[in-house]
Design a protein around this motif. Structure first.
Motif, PDB file in Angstrom:
ATOM      1  N   GLU A  34       0.817  -1.225   0.000  1.00  0.00           N
ATOM      2  CA  GLU A  34       0.000   0.000   0.000  1.00  0.00           C
ATOM      3  C   GLU A  34       0.846   1.268   0.000  1.00  0.00           C
ATOM      4  O   GLU A  34       0.428   2.287  -0.526  1.00  0.00           O
ATOM      5  N   CYS A  35       1.989   1.212   0.623  1.00  0.00           N
ATOM      6  CA  CYS A  35       2.821   2.416   0.726  1.00  0.00           C
ATOM      7  C   CYS A  35       3.940   2.402  -0.305  1.00  0.00           C
ATOM      8  O   CYS A  35       4.820   3.260  -0.275  1.00  0.00           O
ATOM      9  N   CYS A  60       3.074   4.544  -4.966  1.00  0.00           N
ATOM     10  CA  CYS A  60       3.396   5.818  -5.621  1.00  0.00           C
ATOM     11  C   CYS A  60       4.868   6.184  -5.454  1.00  0.00           C
ATOM     12  O   CYS A  60       5.395   6.994  -6.192  1.00  0.00           O
ATOM     13  N   HIS A  61       5.497   5.661  -4.439  1.00  0.00           N
ATOM     14  CA  HIS A  61       6.918   5.908  -4.189  1.00  0.00           C
ATOM     15  C   HIS A  61       7.454   4.676  -3.494  1.00  0.00           C
ATOM     16  O   HIS A  61       6.678   3.802  -3.115  1.00  0.00           O
ATOM     17  N   ILE A  82       1.092  10.929   9.712  1.00  0.00           N
ATOM     18  CA  ILE A  82       0.928  10.542   8.308  1.00  0.00           C
ATOM     19  C   ILE A  82      -0.293   9.631   8.158  1.00  0.00           C
ATOM     20  O   ILE A  82      -1.122   9.825   7.266  1.00  0.00           O
ATOM     21  N   HIS A 100      -2.771  13.312   1.502  1.00  0.00           N
ATOM     22  CA  HIS A 100      -1.389  12.895   1.716  1.00  0.00           C
ATOM     23  C   HIS A 100      -0.510  13.633   0.709  1.00  0.00           C
ATOM     24  O   HIS A 100      -0.385  13.217  -0.435  1.00  0.00           O
ATOM     25  N   PHE A 101       0.054  14.751   1.128  1.00  0.00           N
ATOM     26  CA  PHE A 101       0.869  15.572   0.229  1.00  0.00           C
ATOM     27  C   PHE A 101       0.119  15.832  -1.077  1.00  0.00           C
ATOM     28  O   PHE A 101       0.676  15.724  -2.165  1.00  0.00           O
ATOM     29  N   ARG A 153       7.758  14.856   6.992  1.00  0.00           N
ATOM     30  CA  ARG A 153       8.664  14.381   5.954  1.00  0.00           C
ATOM     31  C   ARG A 153      10.016  13.924   6.504  1.00  0.00           C
ATOM     32  O   ARG A 153      10.573  14.571   7.392  1.00  0.00           O
ATOM     33  N   ILE A 154      10.523  12.859   5.912  1.00  0.00           N
ATOM     34  CA  ILE A 154      11.905  12.456   6.166  1.00  0.00           C
ATOM     35  C   ILE A 154      12.811  13.592   5.696  1.00  0.00           C
ATOM     36  O   ILE A 154      13.780  13.954   6.363  1.00  0.00           O
ATOM     37  N   THR A 155      12.458  14.149   4.540  1.00  0.00           N
ATOM     38  CA  THR A 155      13.300  15.156   3.898  1.00  0.00           C
ATOM     39  C   THR A 155      13.256  16.524   4.585  1.00  0.00           C
ATOM     40  O   THR A 155      13.869  17.467   4.101  1.00  0.00           O
ATOM     41  N   SER A 169      12.706  14.874  -7.214  1.00  0.00           N
ATOM     42  CA  SER A 169      12.159  15.104  -5.891  1.00  0.00           C
ATOM     43  C   SER A 169      13.147  14.635  -4.832  1.00  0.00           C
ATOM     44  O   SER A 169      13.843  13.641  -5.024  1.00  0.00           O
TER      45      SER A 169
END
Ligand code: HEC
Ligand code: HEC
Length: 142
Positions: free
Chosen positions: A38-39, A42-43, A59, A66-67, A99-101, A124
């Motif tokens: 599921e996660c 998209c990424h 999250i 979600h973003f 975000r991790i980032t 990204s």
């Protein structure tokens, strides 16, 4: 991405930054199937050890938006994924940041020139695999 390119990327970006031991060099790969599925749509499915439990909770509370994407899940998988992510979360990091980032440790490791993020093969900051070819396995030390 081929190894040669990844190595070139690192050389290009490092420009003399000191190599430092980091507890995030290796994080445990995702072992939960629901999370992987599921996660990982998209990424890359980000490893639970990259964020503290509070970030994961937020999250999972916000999957409706979600973003900018709708990533809602049925209650069953949502509960399973939430338990997995929070149960294996990082011991450090700012739980107020989703975000991790945006985490301080991440920014410290990735203080590159802004144009790096515009490169077609990157696009990204969240595209870990553009530079860490084994990111999906939790390996970030290359
Ligand atoms: C419908 C597509 C979609 C699904 C499904 C999805 N995400 Fe995302 N996620 C995104 C987008 C879009 C972003 C923002 C990416 C960017 O900034 O480049 C994102 C970003 C993130 C980030 C922040 C990355 C950063 O910048 O540090 C985390 C963490 C995250 N997602 C976790 C999850 C989790 C956990 C799940 C499963 C419950 C999930 N995502 C499912 C689309 C999705
Ligand atoms: C534009 C390329 C690029 C992107 C995209 C990128 N990184 Fe990195 N990352 C690097 C470089 C270069 C380093 C520093 C060199 C090194 O130690 O591997 C680094 C270092 C790291 C480290 C520390 C590794 C160590 O050896 O201490 C971690 C962990 C990490 N990145 C995770 C991530 C995660 C998670 C993402 C995605 C959310 C990401 N990176 C996205 C290039 C990138």
């Amino acid at each position: 991405m081929p190894r040669r390119l990844a190595a070139a990327t690192v050389l290009l970006l490092l420009s003399g930054a000191p190599a430092s031991a980091n507890e995030f060099e290796r994080v445990r790969p995702v072992t939960n199937d629901a999370t992987r599925k599921e996660c990982g749509e998209c990424h890359m499915a980000f490893q639970p050890g990259l964020l503290p439990a509070g970030s994961w909770t937020r999250i999972m509370d916000g999957l409706d938006d979600h973003f900018g994407e709708k990533a809602s899940l049925p209650p069953g998988p949502a509960a399973e994924i939430r338990a997995y992510l929070t149960g294996n979360a990082a011991g450090r990091g700012d739980p107020a940041l989703l975000r991790i980032t945006e985490q301080r440790w991440w920014l410290r490791e990735h203080g590159f020139r802004p144009e790096v993020w515009l490169r077609k093969d990157v696009l990204s900051k969240a595209n870990c695999e553009a530079c860490h070819r084994d990111a999906a396995r939790g390996l970030y030390d290359d």
